[in-house]
Design an enzyme around this catalytic site. Structure first.
Site, short mmCIF file in Angstrom:
data_model
loop_
_atom_site.label_atom_id
_atom_site.label_comp_id
_atom_site.label_asym_id
_atom_site.label_seq_id
_atom_site.Cartn_x
_atom_site.Cartn_y
_atom_site.Cartn_z
N GLU A 79 -53.53 -0.67 -19.46
CA GLU A 79 -51.95 -0.87 -19.53
C GLU A 79 -51.02 0.01 -19.92
O GLU A 79 -49.83 -0.16 -19.61
CB GLU A 79 -51.81 -2.46 -19.98
CG GLU A 79 -52.61 -3.69 -19.58
CD GLU A 79 -51.71 -4.28 -18.28
OE1 GLU A 79 -50.87 -3.78 -18.04
OE2 GLU A 79 -52.17 -5.04 -17.73
N GLU A 82 -75.16 -2.80 -25.86
CA GLU A 82 -74.37 -2.84 -26.92
C GLU A 82 -75.27 -2.32 -28.01
O GLU A 82 -74.75 -2.07 -29.16
CB GLU A 82 -73.78 -4.20 -27.13
CG GLU A 82 -74.61 -4.94 -27.60
CD GLU A 82 -73.75 -6.47 -27.79
OE1 GLU A 82 -74.27 -7.19 -29.04
OE2 GLU A 82 -72.99 -6.76 -27.34
#
Length: 304
Positions: A81, A112
């Site tokens: 963004e 992960e």
């Protein structure tokens, strides 16, 4: 071994599977609201984080986001963004998401735990001293994220850690630690809920304060946005009209003259002699539109 806080069961969850839909949603909402309240005590650390990110971007350096799983999605969302909202070049924004791009299609958890992958990913970003990284992990002990932090610190990168458990390795080793002390989840261990909400807010606060510090926000308006669709072109026109207090025709003409640059268009509509003069003011005032407008008004008063 004692479970970390985000793995514990919330009191709000007791009997949730026996409740009607409205009651179940009330419990979920309560969990989210309680998580949001954890942000208040984090404001001093968030200010430090935003200033570190601002310093890196202003000096031409990079801002890197690091995460895995749900926490990685919060980081990814914020990183994507920044360019559209604040006009910061995407060449200065990096994202390390464990296992991407595959994990963006199928969110399996194995990546992960891959510390070697973290080392490789950090190496491939070519980050350096003076850059800044925001690392997000609900547990604060996610192997990928902790390993990336270690590598980044070796490079001299400023590390900002956001975690929901303390003590944790990520917070302990960070240059700037943001502990989001959120309560146990209504769905135990589902950190896409309260923990994720708090992470999203913290990231929003960091990047938005950075945008303000960089001079890309004026009276709540995104004056450095990239107008690359019809909606944003209309928003740009509205901003020029609002800030420069001019008519639509002037806003259109100056925005066209400025090639879509809202700050330049505002200054031209407000009385700057030409594009060169407007650009000079922005450089001299660090891109802060308000200071440029004050200079124009001061010159008008002198010449009156």
């Amino acid at each position: 071994m004692q479970k970390v806080k985000t793995e514990l069961k919330s009191e709000l969850a007791q009997g949730i599977d026996t409740l009607d839909s409205a009651q179940a949603l009330e419990a979920l909402l309560g969990g989210q609201i309680n998580a949001v309240n954890a942000l208040q005590s984090c404001i001093p650390a968030i200010i430090k984080a935003a200033k570190a990110a601002t310093s890196s971007i202003r000096s031409g350096g990079n801002l890197c986001y690091v995460g895995a799983g749900s926490s990685g999605l919060m980081a990814l969302s914020d990183s994507l963004e920044i360019s559209g909202t604040f006009g910061v070049s995407m060449s200065q924004i990096k994202i390390l998401f464990a296992g991407a791009p595959d994990t963006l299609v199928d969110m399996r958890g194995g990546a992960e735990d891959d510390t070697d992958l973290a080392k490789t990913d950090v190496k491939d970003t070519n980050l350096k001293a003076g850059d800044c990284a925001i690392l997000v992990s609900a547990s604060g002990n996610t192997p990928y994220t902790v390993s990336a932090q270690h590598e980044l610190k070796q490079l001299g990168v400023t590390t900002i850690a956001i975690a929901n458990n303390n003590p944790s390795e990520l917070l302990n080793n960070a240059d700037i630690a943001i502990h989001l002390d959120t309560p146990p989840e209504v769905i135990a261990g589902s950190t896409r809920l309260g923990a994720g909400t708090a992470q999203k807010i913290a990231l929003n606060m960091i990047s938005t304060l950075m945008g303000i510090e960089l001079g890309h926000i004026h009276d709540g308006l995104m004056v450095n946005l990239k107008a690359d669709n019809a909606k944003l072109v209309e928003r740009s026109l509205s901003m020029v009209k609002d800030i420069a207090q001019c008519d639509l025709s002037t806003a259109k003409n100056t925005l066209q003259q400025a090639k879509g640059n809202v700050k330049l268009a505002v200054l031209l509509a407000a009385g700057a002699q030409n594009e060169h003069a407007a650009e000079r003011m922005l450089i001299e005032h660090g891109g802060v539109l308000r200071r440029c407008l004050e200079e124009i008004r001061s010159d008008e008063n002198i010449n009156a």
